[in-house]
Design a protein around this motif. Sequence first.
Motif, PDB file in Angstrom:
ATOM      1  N   GLU A 157     -30.220  -4.983  12.735  1.00  0.00           N
ATOM      2  CA  GLU A 157     -30.025  -4.128  11.556  1.00  0.00           C
ATOM      3  C   GLU A 157     -28.546  -3.884  11.260  1.00  0.00           C
ATOM      4  O   GLU A 157     -27.706  -3.822  12.149  1.00  0.00           O
ATOM      5  N   HIS A 158     -28.279  -3.718   9.970  1.00  0.00           N
ATOM      6  CA  HIS A 158     -26.989  -3.185   9.505  1.00  0.00           C
ATOM      7  C   HIS A 158     -26.924  -1.718   9.934  1.00  0.00           C
ATOM      8  O   HIS A 158     -27.964  -1.053  10.056  1.00  0.00           O
ATOM      9  N   HIS A 159     -25.723  -1.202  10.149  1.00  0.00           N
ATOM     10  CA  HIS A 159     -25.581   0.207  10.556  1.00  0.00           C
ATOM     11  C   HIS A 159     -26.339   1.167   9.617  1.00  0.00           C
ATOM     12  O   HIS A 159     -26.790   2.231  10.042  1.00  0.00           O
ATOM     13  N   SER A 184     -31.427  -5.440   1.199  1.00  0.00           N
ATOM     14  CA  SER A 184     -30.086  -5.580   0.609  1.00  0.00           C
ATOM     15  C   SER A 184     -29.636  -7.034   0.492  1.00  0.00           C
ATOM     16  O   SER A 184     -28.946  -7.406  -0.454  1.00  0.00           O
ATOM     17  N   GLN A 185     -30.003  -7.870   1.484  1.00  0.00           N
ATOM     18  CA  GLN A 185     -29.586  -9.274   1.446  1.00  0.00           C
ATOM     19  C   GLN A 185     -30.711 -10.184   0.960  1.00  0.00           C
ATOM     20  O   GLN A 185     -30.510 -11.381   0.821  1.00  0.00           O
ATOM     21  N   PHE A 186     -31.857  -9.616   0.707  1.00  0.00           N
ATOM     22  CA  PHE A 186     -33.018 -10.419   0.286  1.00  0.00           C
ATOM     23  C   PHE A 186     -33.116 -10.479  -1.232  1.00  0.00           C
ATOM     24  O   PHE A 186     -33.202 -11.558  -1.822  1.00  0.00           O
ATOM     25  N   HIS A 241     -24.538  -3.960  -5.881  1.00  0.00           N
ATOM     26  CA  HIS A 241     -23.320  -4.771  -5.976  1.00  0.00           C
ATOM     27  C   HIS A 241     -23.420  -6.123  -5.293  1.00  0.00           C
ATOM     28  O   HIS A 241     -22.515  -6.945  -5.410  1.00  0.00           O
ATOM     29  N   LYS A 242     -24.513  -6.347  -4.556  1.00  0.00           N
ATOM     30  CA  LYS A 242     -24.694  -7.682  -3.950  1.00  0.00           C
ATOM     31  C   LYS A 242     -25.535  -8.578  -4.853  1.00  0.00           C
ATOM     32  O   LYS A 242     -25.800  -9.726  -4.530  1.00  0.00           O
ATOM     33  N   MET A 243     -26.023  -8.044  -5.953  1.00  0.00           N
ATOM     34  CA  MET A 243     -26.905  -8.803  -6.858  1.00  0.00           C
ATOM     35  C   MET A 243     -26.366  -8.733  -8.289  1.00  0.00           C
ATOM     36  O   MET A 243     -27.111  -8.571  -9.236  1.00  0.00           O
TER      37      MET A 243
HETATM   38  C1  PLP Z   1     -28.582  -5.779   5.356  1.00  0.00           C
HETATM   39  C2  PLP Z   1     -27.705  -4.711   4.746  1.00  0.00           C
HETATM   40  N1  PLP Z   1     -28.153  -3.453   4.693  1.00  0.00           N
HETATM   41  C3  PLP Z   1     -27.428  -2.474   4.156  1.00  0.00           C
HETATM   42  C4  PLP Z   1     -26.171  -2.718   3.649  1.00  0.00           C
HETATM   43  C5  PLP Z   1     -25.403  -1.572   3.080  1.00  0.00           C
HETATM   44  O1  PLP Z   1     -25.119  -1.763   1.730  1.00  0.00           O
HETATM   45  P1  PLP Z   1     -24.252  -0.664   0.979  1.00  0.00           P
HETATM   46  O2  PLP Z   1     -22.923  -0.642   1.688  1.00  0.00           O
HETATM   47  O3  PLP Z   1     -24.132  -1.150  -0.419  1.00  0.00           O
HETATM   48  O4  PLP Z   1     -24.961   0.617   1.112  1.00  0.00           O
HETATM   49  C6  PLP Z   1     -25.650  -4.006   3.706  1.00  0.00           C
HETATM   50  C7  PLP Z   1     -24.287  -4.282   3.227  1.00  0.00           C
HETATM   51  O5  PLP Z   1     -23.618  -5.156   3.711  1.00  0.00           O
HETATM   52  C8  PLP Z   1     -26.440  -5.031   4.264  1.00  0.00           C
HETATM   53  O6  PLP Z   1     -25.998  -6.287   4.344  1.00  0.00           O
END
Ligand code: PLP
Length: 414
Positions: free
Chosen positions: A127-129, A206-208, A229-231
């Motif tokens: 997981e992302h933080h 977020s990455q899907f 912002h990733k899409m």
């Molecule tokens: C898998 C995943 N989850 C959550 C986030 C958090 O996104 P944000 O910083 O836009 O909240 C990211 C960002 O890199 C991510 O890659």
Amino acid sequence: MTELLTANRIDVAKVKADFPIFANNPGLVYLDSGASSQRPTAVLEAMDNYYRFHHANVHRGVYRLAEEATELYEGARERIGRFLSAAHPSREIIFAKNSTEALNLVANSLGRGYLRQGDKVVLTKMEHHANIVPWQMLSQYLGIKIEYIDVDDQGELMIDDLDSIVDGAKVVSLTLTSNVLGTVTPFTEIALAAKAAGAIVVGDASQFVPHRAIDVTTIGADLIAFTGHKMFGPTGIGVLWGKSELLDQMPPFLGGGDMITDVRLDGFVANELPYKFEAGTPPIAEAIGLGAAVDYMNSIGMDAIEHHDREISKLAYENVKEAFGSEIRIFGPSDPSKRSGCLSFEFEGVHPHDVAQVLDQNLVNVRAGHHCAKPLMRHLGVAATARASFHIYNDEADVDALVNALRETRNFFI
Ligand SMILES: Cc1ncc(COP(=O)(O)O)c(C=O)c1O
């Protein structure tokens, strides 16, 4: 490609012309869309148009401008809901600042209304933080117990014993695609087992969502978070989708204006969905921008976007592997069909920041660092990786530029 990808529907040169950043930065090889994608003119214009012609605060005024702004804001909600195939877009799409805030909303709301001391919450080691720390904070003040699904050498989740992993879980929250490994997780399989065990299932998409079509009615989740912002959307906007039956029962997260129907000195009455979860003046222009981003993605076609993602992920993996063999360690699945969006790697003995710097001298932009996934970094036995990540404006020439710049890096350091 350009041939390869053009033959399969995306005309990368044409797409690139939609993104002014490339004309404004000649020669740029942008391989950091996993951190944040670029924006097409359509998104910039939608936001500019709103500010120039229609701005007022939403939901509050009876005058024409306020009604126009409200229509644009609610229209974006509706279109984003349809993009996800949500059953009730006007109730199930909640705007937040980003996925981080959406996931904090989930953890805090479930923490107030549902979870108790000792309850089991299952996450994964990839997981992302943003999908770890909110639960750890809950663990600190509520005493929930967090368990993590392990990750194998191929960067895949170890779920042979899935039934016992989810047994007794109150919440199972996991990513659909790893931002470091590029692994597309067996989300629905895990979600179905978790649901059978009685857990609430949360997806970090977020990455899907930037690369794959999603149907929230069949994916198996109760709640899905992602970030604009990733899409191709602006910063400052994220989305939480949730089943309306569940959202109805969840207590609000942030308190203030708009999220109430009444406030007295001794208490408040929460508003209905989705406003219950949208305290204060919302990110109006950003929601409109994200609506335009979704329209843009639809105009390209999600099938074509997914196809492009699969092709470029495979191409990057294979070309880098072929050029450097055992000199380079590539993280994540060796089966390219299981990868999406990014390629994380390290040259042994060369710090990823040095790699990223030499690449930058060649106008190749990649990210180096822990990618907000420190537990995963520890699991992989590295402090950081370099990560190239792709989107629809990247083509074979960009992959070639990456490989050539990596050759220069290797020759310089090794
Ligand atoms: C898998 C995943 N989850 C959550 C986030 C958090 O996104 P944000 O910083 O836009 O909240 C990211 C960002 O890199 C991510 O890659």
